[in-house]
Write a protein that holds these residues in place. Structure first.
Motif, short mmCIF file in Angstrom:
data_model
loop_
_atom_site.label_atom_id
_atom_site.label_comp_id
_atom_site.label_asym_id
_atom_site.label_seq_id
_atom_site.Cartn_x
_atom_site.Cartn_y
_atom_site.Cartn_z
N LEU A 268 50.27 48.07 36.08
CA LEU A 268 49.86 46.67 35.96
C LEU A 268 49.29 46.15 37.28
O LEU A 268 48.23 45.49 37.30
CB LEU A 268 51.05 45.81 35.53
N SER A 269 49.97 46.47 38.38
CA SER A 269 49.48 46.05 39.70
C SER A 269 48.11 46.65 40.00
O SER A 269 47.22 45.98 40.52
CB SER A 269 50.49 46.47 40.78
N THR A 270 47.93 47.92 39.63
CA THR A 270 46.64 48.59 39.84
C THR A 270 45.55 47.93 39.00
O THR A 270 44.42 47.72 39.48
CB THR A 270 46.75 50.08 39.46
N ALA A 271 45.88 47.59 37.75
CA ALA A 271 44.90 46.96 36.87
C ALA A 271 44.47 45.60 37.41
O ALA A 271 43.27 45.25 37.39
CB ALA A 271 45.49 46.81 35.46
N ILE A 272 45.43 44.82 37.90
CA ILE A 272 45.12 43.49 38.44
C ILE A 272 44.23 43.61 39.68
O ILE A 272 43.22 42.92 39.82
CB ILE A 272 46.41 42.72 38.77
N THR A 273 44.62 44.51 40.60
CA THR A 273 43.82 44.70 41.82
C THR A 273 42.43 45.20 41.50
O THR A 273 41.43 44.72 42.05
CB THR A 273 44.52 45.72 42.76
N SER A 274 42.34 46.18 40.59
CA SER A 274 41.03 46.74 40.23
C SER A 274 40.15 45.70 39.55
O SER A 274 38.95 45.61 39.83
CB SER A 274 41.22 47.94 39.28
N ALA A 275 40.77 44.90 38.66
CA ALA A 275 39.99 43.87 37.96
C ALA A 275 39.45 42.83 38.92
O ALA A 275 38.27 42.43 38.83
CB ALA A 275 40.87 43.21 36.89
N SER A 276 40.28 42.39 39.85
CA SER A 276 39.82 41.39 40.82
C SER A 276 38.70 41.95 41.69
O SER A 276 37.73 41.25 42.02
CB SER A 276 40.98 40.92 41.69
N LEU A 277 38.81 43.24 42.04
CA LEU A 277 37.77 43.88 42.84
C LEU A 277 36.47 44.01 42.05
O LEU A 277 35.37 43.77 42.58
CB LEU A 277 38.24 45.26 43.31
N MET A 278 36.58 44.36 40.77
CA MET A 278 35.38 44.51 39.95
C MET A 278 34.69 43.17 39.70
O MET A 278 33.46 43.09 39.65
CB MET A 278 35.74 45.17 38.61
N VAL A 279 35.49 42.11 39.53
CA VAL A 279 34.90 40.77 39.39
C VAL A 279 34.14 40.41 40.67
O VAL A 279 33.02 39.88 40.63
CB VAL A 279 35.99 39.72 39.09
N LEU A 280 34.74 40.74 41.80
CA LEU A 280 34.08 40.48 43.09
C LEU A 280 32.77 41.25 43.19
O LEU A 280 31.73 40.70 43.59
CB LEU A 280 35.02 40.89 44.23
N VAL A 281 32.78 42.53 42.79
CA VAL A 281 31.57 43.35 42.85
C VAL A 281 30.49 42.76 41.94
O VAL A 281 29.32 42.64 42.32
CB VAL A 281 31.88 44.81 42.45
N GLY A 282 30.89 42.38 40.71
CA GLY A 282 29.93 41.83 39.78
C GLY A 282 29.30 40.53 40.25
O GLY A 282 28.07 40.35 40.20
N LEU A 283 30.13 39.60 40.74
CA LEU A 283 29.61 38.31 41.20
C LEU A 283 28.81 38.46 42.49
O LEU A 283 27.83 37.73 42.71
CB LEU A 283 30.76 37.32 41.39
N ALA A 284 29.20 39.38 43.34
CA ALA A 284 28.42 39.65 44.55
C ALA A 284 27.05 40.19 44.19
O ALA A 284 26.05 39.91 44.88
CB ALA A 284 29.16 40.63 45.46
N ASN A 285 26.98 40.94 43.10
CA ASN A 285 25.68 41.46 42.65
C ASN A 285 24.78 40.33 42.15
O ASN A 285 23.57 40.36 42.37
CB ASN A 285 25.89 42.50 41.55
N VAL A 286 25.38 39.34 41.46
CA VAL A 286 24.60 38.16 41.03
C VAL A 286 24.07 37.41 42.25
O VAL A 286 22.88 37.06 42.31
CB VAL A 286 25.48 37.22 40.18
N PHE A 287 24.94 37.19 43.23
CA PHE A 287 24.54 36.50 44.46
C PHE A 287 23.44 37.28 45.17
O PHE A 287 22.45 36.71 45.66
CB PHE A 287 25.76 36.34 45.37
N GLY A 288 23.60 38.61 45.23
CA GLY A 288 22.60 39.45 45.88
C GLY A 288 21.26 39.40 45.16
O GLY A 288 20.20 39.41 45.80
N TRP A 289 21.30 39.33 43.81
CA TRP A 289 20.05 39.23 43.06
C TRP A 289 19.32 37.92 43.37
O TRP A 289 18.09 37.90 43.50
CB TRP A 289 20.35 39.31 41.56
#
Length: 424
Positions: A268-289
């Motif tokens: 569960l801890s891994t899923a939460i950390t991974s999900a938060s990181l993936m959201v960060l990656v996705g939104l950073a990609n929007v900002f970068g675009w």
């Protein structure tokens, strides 16, 4: 007008302490709404930023790190570090750095290193006569070694962004990571002599051998990952799964600090950390675009090259920029937004892309322990109960040491490149 709103909202939200992922999302949303661009672009760009096979290894390595953290691995690494250097003046400080060097090859993240090593070493150092600010400072500073010595989550992001070989990036980080560690050990020793910090008793060869045997299973994980990738036995994504399986076996049957009942909580801890990181990656990609559509990268490139096209000057400017950004922006977001642009500038003046990847990650890692808002500083300050002001003052010698290593790595490319050239 829209670009001004983008940057004003971004820095305002960042300044008041809003998490970086939410900051990126809100500032991007404000830009899109005021520009009249359909909001369907958000999921499209988020998905395109996450649509990478290499990124699948991020949850795997996070899981492996969490499993190792729960399996008595930290205690074994600290025991070995103490056995090796505890008898030298300032031995616990040296053991702190050595522990980070060994633990970094397991966790791959600086914050995990600070929390795991710091929770054991900071109270122990204070109890044995070391200054509290010094104990916190050496823990925060040495934690930056983790993402340089492979495996490294930031280098996985670099490989994902640019198509560079993750295996080559891992190898390229080995020597700079060791230089960083040995440089901090020298700093600790000089300060220990000056301040007359205590030293422990020299352990017997039998005890040293026992400590090495007890921690060899954990240390071998780094070599398993590295040489498995380099030897072509598995991809980085497959390596993360192998590492997780290996960590389960070690924790359950070798160190026996891991129980089956702990696995759901760890997952569960891994899923939460991974999900938060993936959201960060996705939104950073929007900002970068958005930045790309407004030609901000070209403006930055032209600005740097307008000052000078000399590789020495260009790398110095990029170092200053990344050090500044690293003091307030999360590493992954900074890489996604800035790295492709700066890589183009560096390659344009003749810098090897693998070499530049190490330079960028090293800069941003140093920023994690740099006042006023370095994340690792906050973690070490919280664990130690020492104010940020005192810890920030105590960490200055280590920042100077890290900057010297950064200059060496920047201007002596072979420090990063000889291992990748040898194996590849």
């Amino acid at each position: 007008m829209e670009v001004t709103l983008l940057f004003v909202s971004f820095f305002t939200l960042l300044f008041i302490g809003v998490p970086i992922a939410i900051t990126l999302g809100i500032s991007s949303l404000l830009y899109l709404v005021t520009s009249g661009i359909p909001l369907t672009i958000v999921p499209q760009k988020m998905y395109s930023g996450l649509d990478s096979f290499v990124l699948l290894c991020v949850p795997g390595f996070i899981l492996a790190g969490n499993l190792m953290n729960s399996g008595n691995i930290t205690d074994q690494i600290i025991r070995l570090s103490n056995a090796m250097v505890g008898h030298i003046r300032g031995g616990l400080g040296l053991a702190n750095v050595a522990g980070s060097m060994l633990f970094g090859g397991v966790s791959g993240t600086a914050v995990a290193d600070t929390a795991s090593i710091g929770s054991v070493m900071i109270p122990g150092m204070k109890k044995n006569g070391y200054d509290g600010p010094f104990a916190a400072a050496v823990t925060a500073a040495s934690s930056t070694i983790g993402p340089i010595i492979p495996p490294s989550l930031p280098m996985i992001i670099v490989g994902t962004l640019t198509g560079l070989s993750v295996g080559q990036l891992f190898l390229a980080g080995a020597v700079p990571g060791l230089l960083l560690g040995f440089g901090m050990m020298i700093t600790v020793y000089i300060l220990a002599i000056k301040r007359n910090y205590p030293k422990g008793e020299r352990v017997s060869f039998k005890e040293l051998l026992s400590a090495f045997k007890s921690s060899s299973g954990a240390i071998s994980l780094t070599f398993l990952i590295l040489f498995g990738i380099v030897g072509g036995f598995f991809t980085p994504t497959e390596a993360s799964i192998v590492a997780s399986f290996y960590a389960v076996v070690l924790g359950l049957y070798v160190y026996k600090g891991l129980k089956f009942k702990d696995l759901p909580k760890i997952l569960l801890s891994t899923a939460i950390t991974s999900a938060s990181l993936m959201v960060l990656v996705g939104l950073a990609n929007v900002f970068g675009w958005i930045l790309t559509s407004e030609k901000i990268p070209q403006m930055i490139s032209n600005l740097i090259l307008g000052i000078s096209e000399n590789p020495i000057i260009v790398l110095l400017i990029i170092n200053l920029l990344l050090l500044f950004v690293g003091t307030f922006m999360e590493t992954i977001a900074a890489l996604i937004i800035l790295f492709p642009t700066l890589l183009g500038v560096a390659v344009g003046v003749g810098v090897d892309p693998i070499h530049f990847g190490i330079i960028a990650v090293l800069n941003l890692m140093i920023g994690l322990s740099t006042p006023p808002v370095g994340v690792c500083l906050f973690v070490a300050s919280s664990i130690s109960g020492i104010s940020m002001e005192k810890v920030s003052k105590a960490i200055i010698p280590f920042i100077i040491c890290n900057l010297i290593v950064l200059m060496l790595v920047t201007y002596i490319p072979e420090l990063s490149l000889w291992l990748p050239k040898f194996f590849f």
